[in-house]
Design an enzyme around this catalytic site. Structure first.
Site, PDB file in Angstrom:
ATOM      1  N   ASP A 206       0.863  -1.194   0.000  1.00 29.04           N
ATOM      2  CA  ASP A 206       0.000   0.000   0.000  1.00 29.04           C
ATOM      3  C   ASP A 206       0.894   1.237   0.000  1.00 29.04           C
ATOM      4  O   ASP A 206       1.759   1.381   0.857  1.00 29.04           O
ATOM      5  CB  ASP A 206      -0.902  -0.017   1.242  1.00 29.04           C
ATOM      6  CG  ASP A 206      -1.933   1.097   1.217  1.00 29.04           C
ATOM      7  OD1 ASP A 206      -3.133   0.798   1.271  1.00 29.04           O
ATOM      8  OD2 ASP A 206      -1.542   2.274   1.147  1.00 29.04           O
TER       9      ASP A 206
ATOM     10  N   ASP B 173      -4.000   2.516  -4.913  1.00 27.82           N
ATOM     11  CA  ASP B 173      -2.649   2.507  -4.351  1.00 27.82           C
ATOM     12  C   ASP B 173      -2.295   1.207  -3.633  1.00 27.82           C
ATOM     13  O   ASP B 173      -1.343   1.181  -2.877  1.00 27.82           O
ATOM     14  CB  ASP B 173      -2.449   3.708  -3.417  1.00 27.82           C
ATOM     15  CG  ASP B 173      -2.997   3.480  -2.024  1.00 27.82           C
ATOM     16  OD1 ASP B 173      -3.983   2.733  -1.882  1.00 27.82           O
ATOM     17  OD2 ASP B 173      -2.425   4.058  -1.092  1.00 27.82           O
ATOM     18  N   GLU B 174      -3.050   0.154  -3.846  1.00 25.24           N
ATOM     19  CA  GLU B 174      -2.658  -1.078  -3.175  1.00 25.24           C
ATOM     20  C   GLU B 174      -2.917  -2.325  -3.992  1.00 25.24           C
ATOM     21  O   GLU B 174      -3.827  -2.359  -4.820  1.00 25.24           O
ATOM     22  CB  GLU B 174      -3.297  -1.185  -1.792  1.00 25.24           C
ATOM     23  CG  GLU B 174      -4.785  -1.344  -1.796  1.00 25.24           C
ATOM     24  CD  GLU B 174      -5.351  -1.117  -0.397  1.00 25.24           C
ATOM     25  OE1 GLU B 174      -5.345   0.041   0.063  1.00 25.24           O
ATOM     26  OE2 GLU B 174      -5.804  -2.085   0.212  1.00 25.24           O
TER      27      GLU B 174
HETATM   28  N1  DCP Z   1      -8.796   8.390  -0.990  1.00 29.10           N
HETATM   29  C1  DCP Z   1      -9.840   9.298  -1.171  1.00 29.10           C
HETATM   30  N2  DCP Z   1     -10.823   9.415  -0.224  1.00 29.10           N
HETATM   31  C2  DCP Z   1     -10.802   8.652   0.898  1.00 29.10           C
HETATM   32  C3  DCP Z   1      -9.748   7.716   1.096  1.00 29.10           C
HETATM   33  C4  DCP Z   1      -8.755   7.615   0.112  1.00 29.10           C
HETATM   34  O1  DCP Z   1      -9.877   9.992  -2.195  1.00 29.10           O
HETATM   35  N3  DCP Z   1     -11.757   8.792   1.823  1.00 29.10           N
HETATM   36  C5  DCP Z   1      -7.733   8.318  -2.016  1.00 29.10           C
HETATM   37  C6  DCP Z   1      -6.601   9.220  -1.619  1.00 29.10           C
HETATM   38  C7  DCP Z   1      -5.550   8.299  -1.082  1.00 29.10           C
HETATM   39  C8  DCP Z   1      -5.788   7.037  -1.895  1.00 29.10           C
HETATM   40  O2  DCP Z   1      -7.184   6.997  -2.122  1.00 29.10           O
HETATM   41  O3  DCP Z   1      -4.243   8.826  -1.249  1.00 29.10           O
HETATM   42  C9  DCP Z   1      -5.331   5.766  -1.198  1.00 29.10           C
HETATM   43  O4  DCP Z   1      -6.040   5.562   0.003  1.00 29.10           O
HETATM   44  P1  DCP Z   1      -5.376   4.955   1.300  1.00 29.10           P
HETATM   45  O5  DCP Z   1      -6.488   4.519   2.176  1.00 29.10           O
HETATM   46  O6  DCP Z   1      -4.339   3.950   0.960  1.00 29.10           O
HETATM   47  O7  DCP Z   1      -4.726   6.216   2.015  1.00 29.10           O
HETATM   48  P2  DCP Z   1      -3.346   6.948   1.740  1.00 29.10           P
HETATM   49  O8  DCP Z   1      -2.501   6.222   0.743  1.00 29.10           O
HETATM   50  O9  DCP Z   1      -3.623   8.366   1.426  1.00 29.10           O
HETATM   51  O10 DCP Z   1      -2.683   6.918   3.170  1.00 29.10           O
HETATM   52  P3  DCP Z   1      -1.967   5.711   3.920  1.00 29.10           P
HETATM   53  O11 DCP Z   1      -0.559   6.155   4.114  1.00 29.10           O
HETATM   54  O12 DCP Z   1      -2.712   5.569   5.200  1.00 29.10           O
HETATM   55  O13 DCP Z   1      -2.097   4.496   3.021  1.00 29.10           O
HETATM   56 MG    MG Z   2      -2.163   4.167   0.925  1.00 28.99          MG
HETATM   57 MG    MG Z   3      -4.749   2.062   0.070  1.00 28.04          MG
END
Ligand code: DCP
Ligand code: MG
Ligand code: MG
Length: 366
Positions: A18, A117-118
């Site tokens: 991720d 992203d995962e």
């Molecule tokens: N995303 C979004 N709205 C949300 C959650 C996520 O638009 N409520 C988008 C933005 C994030 C991407 O999806 O960058 C990936 O989600 P993740 O849950 O993997 O979160 P992040 O990568 O941002 O943070 P982490 O470091 O916790 O993985």
């Molecule tokens: Mg992420």
């Molecule tokens: Mg993710």
């Protein structure tokens, strides 16, 4: 060859990769000057200046309370003077995501992209030491080629891998070996089981189940009578670290590409020209996967961000760019006759997919 079916689940190791604070990290890469400052990436609804939600935030921003899903107005209230607010650039993040996913595909035939992203990777015939080494190589490769950090969880199935990936974010690498699963799970709450949402968590709590140990004590029949047979069974198994769900590429239902126009327009020639530029990329994805499609859509995102689509279904399935070029102007004409607003982003999408028969790759014969 079916003898390995039973051992399938035992000899596999699953990795969940991720990317850390993905959209915000993408922004830090092209704006190194933002590093170290709180960054919030926002989706603006366009209604008023600050309406919309934060889609993600870097860890500096999370420290002051800014996180995914909160209203931009709330984030503005928490923001320090040096906090950066950016408008999400989904095309850019998609392009980065696609490149990372194709890197990951090199590490295993079995990969499942689970979100932008995962992805899950399945390894077979490897030890946990080897899996950990592969995870390090993956981290190194993503960092070298894209400048991004990610967190990786390793376990005997998707559930454990996913939960392990969350342990040491950002830039984490956590291995939960089969013999460690019990200790790992017993230190968690039912709500930490990936797949248990707020509703299930509060129902469990009403039943007096606040810990994984208590969840394990609940008879299967009781869980099934409250949550239904499949969710009940899932909870019963998940609390024991059992998850047989396969790592498999989800069947795609469509291929598409969207771009933002340089300026909002309704000019027919511009729209045809810009939409045509998307065709080769979409067609090559279709061909690479040996698919064919029957339906072609032209997508227009209007000034007010509303999304409108015009579809045309062909008589025969095709994977040919010429068929798309032939239909696009007609779709665009009918789109323009139905909608009067200026268009801000356009896209094309092909769907109604079927497999193209008769052409096997060499790999299929091995
Ligand atoms: N995303 C979004 N709205 C949300 C959650 C996520 O638009 N409520 C988008 C933005 C994030 C991407 O999806 O960058 C990936 O989600 P993740 O849950 O993997 O979160 P992040 O990568 O941002 O943070 P982490 O470091 O916790 O993985
Ligand atoms: Mg992420
Ligand atoms: Mg993710």
């Amino acid at each position: 060859m079916c003898t390995h079916l039973l051992t399938d689940v035992e000899d596999r190791i699953v990795l969940l990769i991720d990317l850390d604070y993905f959209y915000a990290q993408c922004e830090e890469i092209r704006h190194p000057e933002f590093r170290g400052r709180p960054v919030a990436v926002c989706i603006y609804s366009g209604r008023t200046e600050n309406s919309g939600a934060v889609s993600t935030a870097n860890y500096e921003a999370r420290r002051i309370g800014i996180r995914s899903g909160i209203p931009i107005i709330a984030a503005r209230r928490m923001a320090t003077q040096d906090t950066v607010f950016l408008k999400a650039d989904l095309d850019y993040y998609d392009a980065v995501s696609m490149r990372v996913m194709s890197l990951l595909r090199m590490f295993s035939q079995k990969m499942e992209q689970a979100s932008v992203d995962e992805a899950y990777l399945e390894l077979r015939g490897k030890s946990y030491e080897e899996a950990e080494e592969i995870a390090r190589q993956i981290k190194e490769l993503i960092r070298k080629s894209e400048g991004l950090t990610c967190s990786i969880g390793i376990g005997k199935n998707k559930l454990i891998a996913k939960m392990a990936s969350g342990v040491n974010k950002p830039d984490g690498l956590t291995v939960v070996r089969p013999e460690e699963v019990d200790t790992f799970l017993l230190s968690k709450k039912p709500g930490d089981l990936y797949g248990v949402g707020k509703v299930t968590e509060s129902k469990l709590s009403e039943m007096g189940i606040e810990t994984i140990a208590q969840l394990r004590d609940a008879p299967l029949s009781r869980l099934q009578s409250v949550f239904g047979s499949s969710m009940g069974l899932w909870l019963y198994n998940a609390s024991r670290g059992i998850d047989d769900s396969p790592v498999e590429e989800r069947k795609r239902e469509q291929y598409g590409r969207i771009v933002t126009l340089k300026e909002n327009t309704r000019d027919r020639d511009t729209l045809i020209q810009e939409a045509s530029r998307l065709v080769p990329e979409v067609i090559s994805m279709v061909q690479e996967d040996r698919q064919q499609f029957r339906t072609l859509s032209f997508i227009g995102i209007l000034e007010d961000l509303s999304i409108r689509t015009k579809n045309r279904t062909l008589n025969e399935p095709t994977d040919n760019a010429q068929d798309v070029y032939a239909v696009l102007p007609q779709l665009i004409d009918s789109f323009l006759s139905e909608h009067t607003a200026l268009i801000r982003r356009i896209g094309i999408k092909v769907s109604n997919l079927s497999e193209k028969k008769g052409q096997k790759k060499l790999l299929d014969f091995s």
